[in-house]
Design an enzyme around this catalytic site. Structure first.
Site, PDB file in Angstrom:
ATOM      1  N   PHE A 291       0.804  -1.235   0.000  1.00 57.96           N
ATOM      2  CA  PHE A 291       0.000   0.000   0.000  1.00 57.96           C
ATOM      3  C   PHE A 291       0.834   1.282   0.000  1.00 57.96           C
ATOM      4  CE2 PHE A 291      -2.373  -3.320   2.387  1.00 57.96           C
ATOM      5  CZ  PHE A 291      -3.396  -3.521   1.462  1.00 57.96           C
ATOM      6  N   ASP A 292       0.285   2.311  -0.681  1.00 55.04           N
ATOM      7  CA  ASP A 292       0.885   3.645  -0.657  1.00 55.04           C
ATOM      8  C   ASP A 292       0.104   4.590   0.250  1.00 55.04           C
ATOM      9  OD1 ASP A 292       2.642   2.812  -2.716  1.00 55.04           O
ATOM     10  OD2 ASP A 292       1.061   3.220  -4.193  1.00 55.04           O
ATOM     11  N   VAL A 293      -1.176   4.294   0.385  1.00 52.74           N
ATOM     12  CA  VAL A 293      -2.057   5.193   1.152  1.00 52.74           C
ATOM     13  C   VAL A 293      -2.788   4.407   2.235  1.00 52.74           C
ATOM     14  CG1 VAL A 293      -4.021   6.779   1.024  1.00 52.74           C
ATOM     15  CG2 VAL A 293      -2.433   6.613  -0.914  1.00 52.74           C
TER      16      VAL A 293
END
Lengths: 304, 304
Positions: A20-22
């Site tokens: 995940f990035d967010v």
């Protein structure tokens, strides 16, 4: 599929973070209970940011505006930027001003709720009454009953009743809301969480505070907080996020986890510091099942 | 079978009156709306009594004690005797003192409600807190949240939460009720009517006022007012009535008419001066269908 347990498993946490990035992060029950911040939370958020993750605080608590939330996060030493906060009061104000677009002369909002809703409506230039107006902080009188029944006490410009968490609800305020609904006002809710985690205990949430209005009117409000996808669409629009690389973190299945699952995010993380325990998704008719779970959000710090 | 319409039909009214010795009569929405007595009501009750009928006032309104109800009836010129009044506050007090029989040290009642409940509990020597206590007429504070969470603000002797119509409900009072329920207190309700007819309009009834408690606790109260047959049994016991020769008169299907139907009374009369209209029993899934209906109770005066 059974959720992956992250606590005390370095490999699982590393793999989780890589996906995940967010991170969309619920607040009450995940970061804190009332004014008590959980152990290691500030460090955990700092760790996520240091790894280049975006942390967005997505809360259904409508009593505070984004600005007030930022103050609370700072006070508790949780690193955050003003634009990283997305609350149900803000979401509701945006829905009313940009989607509902009520006609002039029918565009006032009657608020069953606190300052946070008022501030966010002000920011969107939406006129409002009720809310924290001290004139509503009193017992209902026979003159009120009469004036509500004949309509003389009602503002003809009210087109919406917006309900959220209200620590000052009473018969007078709710009776006003009921009569606006009976005259055709739209019924909106910032959220309908039944309980509010505080001091390691549960109190009345927005859904419980507005229950008299729902019960007496026979109407259900359109919800604008989690798990409503109106909120997800607004979050996506604002942050331009890639849903596959986004994870929702929360303590409640019926709001947080359902919000992430319905929004087809890449994943959801259930932490056990708030309302729901494991049994809630282990049972057959669970409203939503997370893809990951951990005892506390701070268990992600194993990756530091 | 479709109900028999009595208005303007002398033969039908005569035959109706011949069938019954006792009339159980609801008050709000049948005799009056708030303080406004409907046309011809005092004369109608006098007519029934003159014909040798017993008229018993069976009300779910718990805000007044039987004594206060007698005062209201007198003020509105409706002939009545003190023993002809049967209210849900009285019914609840009798249930608590004579059926529940709570053990010493766990026999206090926390009241979400008004003076009527307090008076009836006093008459049965049941100790109580909450209710009209002025200490609850204020905003909830952080100290309250803490004291409720750790239990220091709770009275360990409370074994019952009794909820009824409360014009002074607020976050503080409901939060107390919620915490007593969480600690195992029994949850009772004088009644759960969602609305209250007043000034030819509808306001919040007991069911709506206690909705926050139901919503936050996930518990439903045991109802002691109509349509609960606990109330019918108590009425029968007190008045020694012959159910076949008894008729229930009311304006609500889900309380009054259901009360009479479930109680296997000889008949039920639905008057259209209150909450429900004809459409309510004409629809297929109607909760109860009356055996008679009339536009107003005063239409029985055709038999004078």
């Amino acid at each position: 599929m059974a959720p992956t347990y992250l606590s005390n498993d370095r490999a699982a946490v590393d793999s989780f973070l890589d996906k995940f990035d967010v991170f969309l992060i619920d607040c009450d029950g995940v970061l804190w209970s009332g004014d008590h911040v959980y152990d290691g939370i500030p460090e955990t958020i700092a760790m996520l940011r240091a790894k280049g993750k975006r942390t967005v605080f997505v809360t259904n608590n409508s009593t505070k505006s984004r600005e007030e939330y930022l103050k609370k996060l700072s006070k508790l030493n949780i690193p955050a930027d003003a634009e990283d906060i997305f609350g149900s009061a803000y979401s509701s104000a945006v829905y009313i001003s940009r989607i509902l677009k009520l006609p002039q002369g029918k565009n006032k909002v009657f608020i069953l709720g606190e300052k946070g809703i008022e501030s966010e409506l002000d920011a969107e230039n939406v006129p409002h009454i009720g809310g924290t107006d001290p004139n509503f902080k009193r017992d209902i009188t026979d003159a009120d009953f009469k004036g509500l029944a004949d309509g003389s006490l009602l503002d003809p410009e009210v087109g919406v009743v917006l309900a959220g968490l209200d620590y000052h609800f009473n018969y007078l305020k709710v009776a006003h809301g009921l009569h606006y609904l009976k005259r055709g006002a739209k019924f909106l809710a910032t959220n309908t969480d039944s309980t509010l985690p505080m001091h390691h205990d549960f109190f009345l949430g927005a859904g419980s505070v507005m229950a008299p209005l729902v019960n007496a009117s026979g109407q259900k409000p359109l919800e604008l907080g989690k798990p409503s996808q109106a909120m997800m669409d607004a979050v996506e629009g604002k942050f331009q996020l890639n849903r596959q690389r986004t994870c929702m973190i929360g303590d409640r299945l019926n709001t947080d986890i359902k919000f992430g699952v319905d929004g087809k995010l890449g994943g959801t993380l259930h932490v056990l510091t708030g309302v729901d325990n494991k049994a809630a998704w282990e049972k057959e008719d669970a409203i939503a099942v997370p893809s990951f779970y951990a005892d506390t959000l701070s268990d992600l710090r194993i990756a530091e």
